[in-house]
Design a protein around this motif. Sequence first.
Motif, PDB file in Angstrom:
ATOM      1  N   LYS A 119       0.900  -1.345   0.017  1.00 54.72           N
ATOM      2  CA  LYS A 119       0.082   0.005   0.040  1.00 54.72           C
ATOM      3  C   LYS A 119       1.056   1.253  -0.101  1.00 54.72           C
ATOM      4  CE  LYS A 119      -2.491  -0.845   3.461  1.00 54.72           C
ATOM      5  NZ  LYS A 119      -3.735  -0.873   4.482  1.00 54.72           N
ATOM      6  N   ILE A 120       1.983   1.382   0.764  1.00 55.31           N
ATOM      7  CA  ILE A 120       2.647   2.406   0.896  1.00 55.31           C
ATOM      8  C   ILE A 120       3.343   2.859  -0.691  1.00 55.31           C
ATOM      9  CG2 ILE A 120       4.967   3.417   1.898  1.00 55.31           C
ATOM     10  CD1 ILE A 120       2.388   3.218   3.909  1.00 55.31           C
ATOM     11  N   SER A 121       3.747   1.622  -1.183  1.00 50.87           N
ATOM     12  CA  SER A 121       4.195   2.002  -2.555  1.00 50.87           C
ATOM     13  C   SER A 121       3.352   2.492  -3.523  1.00 50.87           C
ATOM     14  CB  SER A 121       4.938   0.661  -3.104  1.00 50.87           C
ATOM     15  OG  SER A 121       6.054   0.190  -2.298  1.00 50.87           O
ATOM     16  N   VAL A 151       7.826  15.348  -4.997  1.00 53.54           N
ATOM     17  CA  VAL A 151       7.388  15.366  -3.651  1.00 53.54           C
ATOM     18  C   VAL A 151       5.850  14.958  -3.544  1.00 53.54           C
ATOM     19  CG1 VAL A 151       7.133  16.716  -1.627  1.00 53.54           C
ATOM     20  CG2 VAL A 151       8.991  16.948  -2.791  1.00 53.54           C
ATOM     21  N   ARG A 152       5.454  14.128  -2.703  1.00 61.38           N
ATOM     22  CA  ARG A 152       4.223  13.435  -2.721  1.00 61.38           C
ATOM     23  C   ARG A 152       3.625  14.244  -1.272  1.00 61.38           C
ATOM     24  NH1 ARG A 152       7.919  10.836  -4.752  1.00 61.38           N
ATOM     25  NH2 ARG A 152       7.206   9.053  -6.362  1.00 61.38           N
ATOM     26  N   LYS A 153       2.034  14.089  -1.275  1.00 68.08           N
ATOM     27  CA  LYS A 153       1.475  14.792  -0.259  1.00 68.08           C
ATOM     28  C   LYS A 153       1.772  13.806   1.019  1.00 68.08           C
ATOM     29  CE  LYS A 153      -2.814  12.240  -1.500  1.00 68.08           C
ATOM     30  NZ  LYS A 153      -4.336  12.346  -1.846  1.00 68.08           N
ATOM     31  N   GLN A 186       8.225   9.583   1.336  1.00 66.98           N
ATOM     32  CA  GLN A 186       8.899   9.705  -0.176  1.00 66.98           C
ATOM     33  C   GLN A 186       9.836   8.586  -0.268  1.00 66.98           C
ATOM     34  OE1 GLN A 186       7.840  12.837  -1.556  1.00 66.98           O
ATOM     35  NE2 GLN A 186       6.735  13.174   0.253  1.00 66.98           N
ATOM     36  N   ALA A 187       9.733   8.373  -1.881  1.00 70.27           N
ATOM     37  CA  ALA A 187      10.766   7.408  -2.360  1.00 70.27           C
ATOM     38  C   ALA A 187      10.926   7.798  -3.847  1.00 70.27           C
ATOM     39  CB  ALA A 187      10.055   5.996  -1.953  1.00 70.27           C
ATOM     40  N   GLU A 247      11.607   7.090   2.844  1.00 72.12           N
ATOM     41  CA  GLU A 247      11.863   8.330   3.809  1.00 72.12           C
ATOM     42  C   GLU A 247      10.711   8.743   4.234  1.00 72.12           C
ATOM     43  OE1 GLU A 247      14.819  11.077   1.585  1.00 72.12           O
ATOM     44  OE2 GLU A 247      13.359  12.459   2.373  1.00 72.12           O
ATOM     45  N   ILE A 248      10.768   9.010   5.637  1.00 72.15           N
ATOM     46  CA  ILE A 248      10.000   9.571   6.349  1.00 72.15           C
ATOM     47  C   ILE A 248      10.382  10.955   6.700  1.00 72.15           C
ATOM     48  CG2 ILE A 248       8.497   9.598   8.422  1.00 72.15           C
ATOM     49  CD1 ILE A 248       7.769   7.391   6.218  1.00 72.15           C
ATOM     50  N   GLY A 249       9.544  12.048   6.575  1.00 75.37           N
ATOM     51  CA  GLY A 249      10.033  13.226   7.052  1.00 75.37           C
ATOM     52  C   GLY A 249       8.829  13.992   7.653  1.00 75.37           C
ATOM     53  N   PHE A 250       9.178  15.153   8.673  1.00 72.26           N
ATOM     54  CA  PHE A 250       8.486  16.056   9.062  1.00 72.26           C
ATOM     55  C   PHE A 250       7.027  15.425   9.847  1.00 72.26           C
ATOM     56  CE2 PHE A 250      11.147  17.663   5.724  1.00 72.26           C
ATOM     57  CZ  PHE A 250      11.969  18.552   6.609  1.00 72.26           C
ATOM     58  N   PRO A 251       7.362  14.508  10.620  1.00 76.76           N
ATOM     59  CA  PRO A 251       6.011  14.048  11.496  1.00 76.76           C
ATOM     60  C   PRO A 251       5.477  15.209  12.223  1.00 76.76           C
ATOM     61  CG  PRO A 251       8.148  13.108  12.296  1.00 76.76           C
ATOM     62  CD  PRO A 251       8.463  13.799  11.200  1.00 76.76           C
ATOM     63  N   SER A 252       4.290  15.140  12.299  1.00 71.92           N
ATOM     64  CA  SER A 252       3.612  16.169  13.193  1.00 71.92           C
ATOM     65  C   SER A 252       3.877  15.980  14.521  1.00 71.92           C
ATOM     66  CB  SER A 252       2.132  16.130  12.720  1.00 71.92           C
ATOM     67  OG  SER A 252       1.420  14.787  13.309  1.00 71.92           O
ATOM     68  N   LYS A 253       4.291  15.053  15.031  1.00 74.37           N
ATOM     69  CA  LYS A 253       4.804  15.058  16.406  1.00 74.37           C
ATOM     70  C   LYS A 253       5.752  13.950  16.589  1.00 74.37           C
ATOM     71  CE  LYS A 253       0.773  12.205  18.192  1.00 74.37           C
ATOM     72  NZ  LYS A 253      -0.209  11.998  19.096  1.00 74.37           N
ATOM     73  N   LYS A 254       6.591  13.958  17.702  1.00 81.06           N
ATOM     74  CA  LYS A 254       7.557  12.879  17.891  1.00 81.06           C
ATOM     75  C   LYS A 254       6.956  11.675  17.856  1.00 81.06           C
ATOM     76  CE  LYS A 254      11.367  11.693  20.944  1.00 81.06           C
ATOM     77  NZ  LYS A 254      11.989  11.959  22.183  1.00 81.06           N
TER      78      LYS A 254
END
Length: 103
Positions: A3-5, A19-21, A34-35, A57-64
């Motif tokens: 599903k992620i792909s 860059v994806r949403k 992202q990938a 690649e995971i980026g900028f989570p809304s919280k820790k």
Amino acid sequence: MNKISRFILSNRDPRRGAVRKDIVCKDGFSFSCQASEAHYCCPRTDSPGEEGYSHVEIGFPSKKEPLLESYSSSFAGDNVFPLVPVEVVEQIIEKHGGSTNLE
């Protein structure tokens, strides 16, 4: 293909390049997933084939998010988590009640 792909490949915004949403979870938690050949992923390509991506690649989570802590990297910055296994991304989404925009 996982599903992620499928999400990554179907959500490219041509105005923003590769860059994806963000993935948005039902509890409001969100993060960039992202990938591409320009991201920390495996395989490092824009077209992963039938098998899809195994790491993203995971980026900028809304919280820790504790599940991401072991993937932090000094070379990628404080808010970018390289080479996160897709299974961990799925665990994060499940932990936050599922996704509102992941099919």
